[in-house]
Design a protein around this motif. Structure first.
Motif, PDB file in Angstrom:
ATOM      1  N   VAL A   1       0.185  -1.628  -0.320  1.00  0.00           N
ATOM      2  CA  VAL A   1       0.046   0.203  -0.176  1.00  0.00           C
ATOM      3  C   VAL A   1       0.816   1.029   0.307  1.00  0.00           C
ATOM      4  N   ALA A   2       0.073   2.280  -0.058  1.00  0.00           N
ATOM      5  CA  ALA A   2       1.154   3.310  -0.075  1.00  0.00           C
ATOM      6  C   ALA A   2      -0.154   4.348   0.621  1.00  0.00           C
ATOM      7  N   MET A   3       0.517   5.163   1.252  1.00  0.00           N
ATOM      8  CA  MET A   3      -0.441   5.919   2.562  1.00  0.00           C
ATOM      9  C   MET A   3      -1.418   7.598   1.409  1.00  0.00           C
ATOM     10  N   ARG A   4      -2.796   7.900   1.640  1.00  0.00           N
ATOM     11  CA  ARG A   4      -3.033   9.221   0.390  1.00  0.00           C
ATOM     12  C   ARG A   4      -2.878   9.976   1.835  1.00  0.00           C
ATOM     13  N   TRP A   5      -1.837  10.618   1.013  1.00  0.00           N
ATOM     14  CA  TRP A   5      -1.223  12.253   2.428  1.00  0.00           C
ATOM     15  C   TRP A   5      -2.095  13.310   1.709  1.00  0.00           C
ATOM     16  N   ASP A   6      -3.533  13.075   1.100  1.00  0.00           N
ATOM     17  CA  ASP A   6      -4.068  14.053   0.706  1.00  0.00           C
ATOM     18  C   ASP A   6      -5.519  14.393   1.525  1.00  0.00           C
ATOM     19  N   ARG A   7      -5.959  13.303   2.288  1.00  0.00           N
ATOM     20  CA  ARG A   7      -6.568  13.173   2.959  1.00  0.00           C
ATOM     21  C   ARG A   7      -7.343  13.670   4.478  1.00  0.00           C
ATOM     22  N   ILE A   8      -6.208  14.295   5.370  1.00  0.00           N
ATOM     23  CA  ILE A   8      -6.013  14.865   6.581  1.00  0.00           C
ATOM     24  C   ILE A   8      -5.241  15.697   6.199  1.00  0.00           C
ATOM     25  N   ALA A   9      -5.429  16.727   6.271  1.00  0.00           N
ATOM     26  CA  ALA A   9      -5.142  18.301   6.250  1.00  0.00           C
ATOM     27  C   ALA A   9      -3.690  18.155   7.390  1.00  0.00           C
ATOM     28  N   GLY A  10      -2.887  18.437   6.718  1.00  0.00           N
ATOM     29  CA  GLY A  10      -1.699  18.812   7.893  1.00  0.00           C
ATOM     30  C   GLY A  10      -0.461  17.463   7.977  1.00  0.00           C
TER      31      GLY A  10
END
Lengths: 94, 426
Positions: free
Chosen positions: B138-147
């Motif tokens: 997997v890769a993390m979705r960095w666009d989902r949790i602000a900051g």
């Protein structure tokens, strides 16, 4: 004559209910039960006869035998799959 | 297969059909004598697949592409974080596969042409394959949790990818003092290791209790309203750590929307802003980058596959297994990946041998520890029904069980870890 013998042998092979050809179900067993002769706290089937394994799987399936992971899996197994697993892992008759 | 091969095969087939010979076996059998098989990813899916392919296809040219010589395994990461075991106990890698005659390339795959089945590596090296098996994780979705991004996440470690964050989070846990508040966030489905956040809260509670830090509080901030083995976890928390673990479901606004990693604060969907002593934020996830680069993901961010062979429905000759593929109702677990790996190896071997496709039967069992001597499990058998991957039967540990059963399952959990890592990595 030679051709007939080959044909007879082929028929014999086809008539054998199960072969030791590995399948996707039997390959998953080692994930918990390990390899032959490996020490294990998980109950091992190595050394059990074909009949003993078949009977254990049938009992897990019917609920006659309690267990943790095995009843969940055995309940979905067909008679053919149980026989194939028993044949695959059962100790050779001496 | 290269074009001249294809032409040669077509000519051969034409000649044979004129002669009236049976063609079925020939039609399935590629002409190449030494198939080139490339496996991308050396975790529980990739390593198990490479190993099984080696057994089934002794003559094949098998290459494993995995940049990491060693990593912390996902299974037992929580145990290491809570010092139930040592960090060194959960380090594995693909090195032993080389002794089987599998070529291991210690590089990352950066691009994949899914039509030509051509893989490009970080160094620029290009590899051509007859079949590709992708088990990239997997890769993390960095666009989902602000900051929250790859940099700020270091201060709120997810420890979900087997890297140095595991050590960092373990150190942070060991430095906690009594009265500390710890936040663990759980993402929406699907994600790697569904029970992971809940096991983490449990074992953290065990560790803090063992250190007599009884006034600590663990908040489970959830983007969901339910989770695997929920009743079993909640009964366990009430029994073992009364008042210590609090689950905040989505319905109560538990989803983390924003973090300030420098100030250790989290803003929740319910509007509250929490300041904590330690946050482990597990981000929403998708299939790893190489699956995206190879045009294998759909709009969900995961890879659709044919459930009988785990061959991509988007590109023929490319199989995707493990956490990256869509295999519901199977959970994204190490056992699932290992089981899928073996089915794919059988399917590929059958294709090259011209034999019948294997009957898909897939297995999963997930153990979770609530304490070193308290284990619970869920598992099932899966098959293909009406072209869909389906649960043939499943089940979990009974709710009202004696401690003896929990202790037995904890022992099985430990044994399972030793067996699956041996089965996969050697």
């Amino acid at each position: 004559m030679h051709r007939l013998a080959v044909l007879a042998l082929a028929c014999l092979l086809l008539a054998t209910p199960t072969t030791r050809a590995q399948d996707s179900l039997s390959l998953s067993c080692a994930v918990c039960h390990g390899a032959r002769n490996a020490p294990s706290t998980v109950p091992s089937f190595y050394g059990m006869s074909t009949a003993q394994i078949e009977s254990a799987l049938r009992d897990f399936r019917s609920g006659a035998r309690e267990g943790t992971a095995m009843p969940r899996l055995a309940k979905a197994m067909s008679d053919d799959e149980i026989r194939a697993l028993a044949y695959e892992f059962g100790a050779p008759v001496r | 297969m290269t074009p001249p091969d294809r032409r040669r095969r077509a000519l051969l087939l034409a000649g044979l059909s004129v002669a009236g010979l049976p063609l079925a076996a020939w039609a399935l059998k590629p002409v190449r004598e030494r198939p080139r098989l490339i496996i991308v990813g050396g975790g529980f899916g990739g390593a198990a697949c490479a190993r099984q392919l080696r057994y089934l296809m002794p003559a094949a040219d098998i290459t494993l592409v995995e940049p990491r010589a060693q990593f912390f395994t996902g299974p037992s990461t929580n145990a290491a974080l809570a010092s139930v075991c040592a960090e060194g106990d959960i380090v594995r890698g693909p090195a032993a596969l080389e002794a089987l005659g599998i070529r291991w390339i210690r590089e990352a795959a950066t691009a994949l042409d899914p039509v030509a089945r051509r893989l490009r590596l970080a160094s620029g090296t290009v590899l051509d394959a007859d079949r590709v098996v992708l088990s990239p994780g997997v890769a993390m979705r960095w666009d989902r949790i602000a900051g929250l991004d790859a940099t700020t996440s270091e201060r709120m470690p997810h420890a979900w990818l087997g890297d140095a964050q595991v050590s960092r989070l373990r150190e942070r846990i060991e430095s906690l003092r009594d009265g500390a508040t710890i936040a663990i966030s759980a993402p929406a489905n699907p994600y790697r290791c569904p029970p992971g956040p809940y096991e983490r809260a449990s074992l953290l509670a065990w560790r803090l209790s063992a250190r007599r830090l009884k006034r600590c509080k663990i908040l489970l901030l959830d983007a969901k309203d339910d989770f695997t083995k929920r009743a079993l976890f909640q009964v366990g928390w009430d029994t073992l750590y009364p008042g210590m673990v609090e689950w905040v479901p989505h319905a109560k606004g538990g989803e983390v929307l924003e973090v300030d990693a420098r100030r250790n604060t989290l803003r929740l969907q319910n509007g509250s802003r929490l300041r904590v002593d330690l946050a482990s934020v597990v981000p929403p996830q998708r299939a790893a980058d190489i699956a995206v680069a190879g045009d294998l993901v759909d709009e969900s961010g995961w890879c659709p596959v044919n459930p009988a062979s785990f061959e991509s429905t988007r590109h023929a000759g490319i199989h995707v297994i493990g956490d990256a593929c869509i295999a519901q109702p199977m959970p994204k677990s190490a056992f699932s990946a290992n089981s899928q790996a073996k089915l794919v190896a059988l399917a590929i071997a059958a294709q090259f041998a011209g034999g019948p496709a294997p009957v898909p039967r897939l297995v999963n069992t997930c153990y979770s520890l609530l304490a070193p001597d308290y284990g619970i499990s869920v598992g099932g058998l899966y098959g293909v029904v009406s072209d869909r991957l389906s649960t043939l039967n499943d089940g979990m540990s009974p709710l009202g069980a004696a401690r003896e059963l929990r202790a037995r399952e904890a022992a099985y959990a430990h044994e399972w870890y030793e067996q699956i890592t041996r089965d996969t990595f050697g």
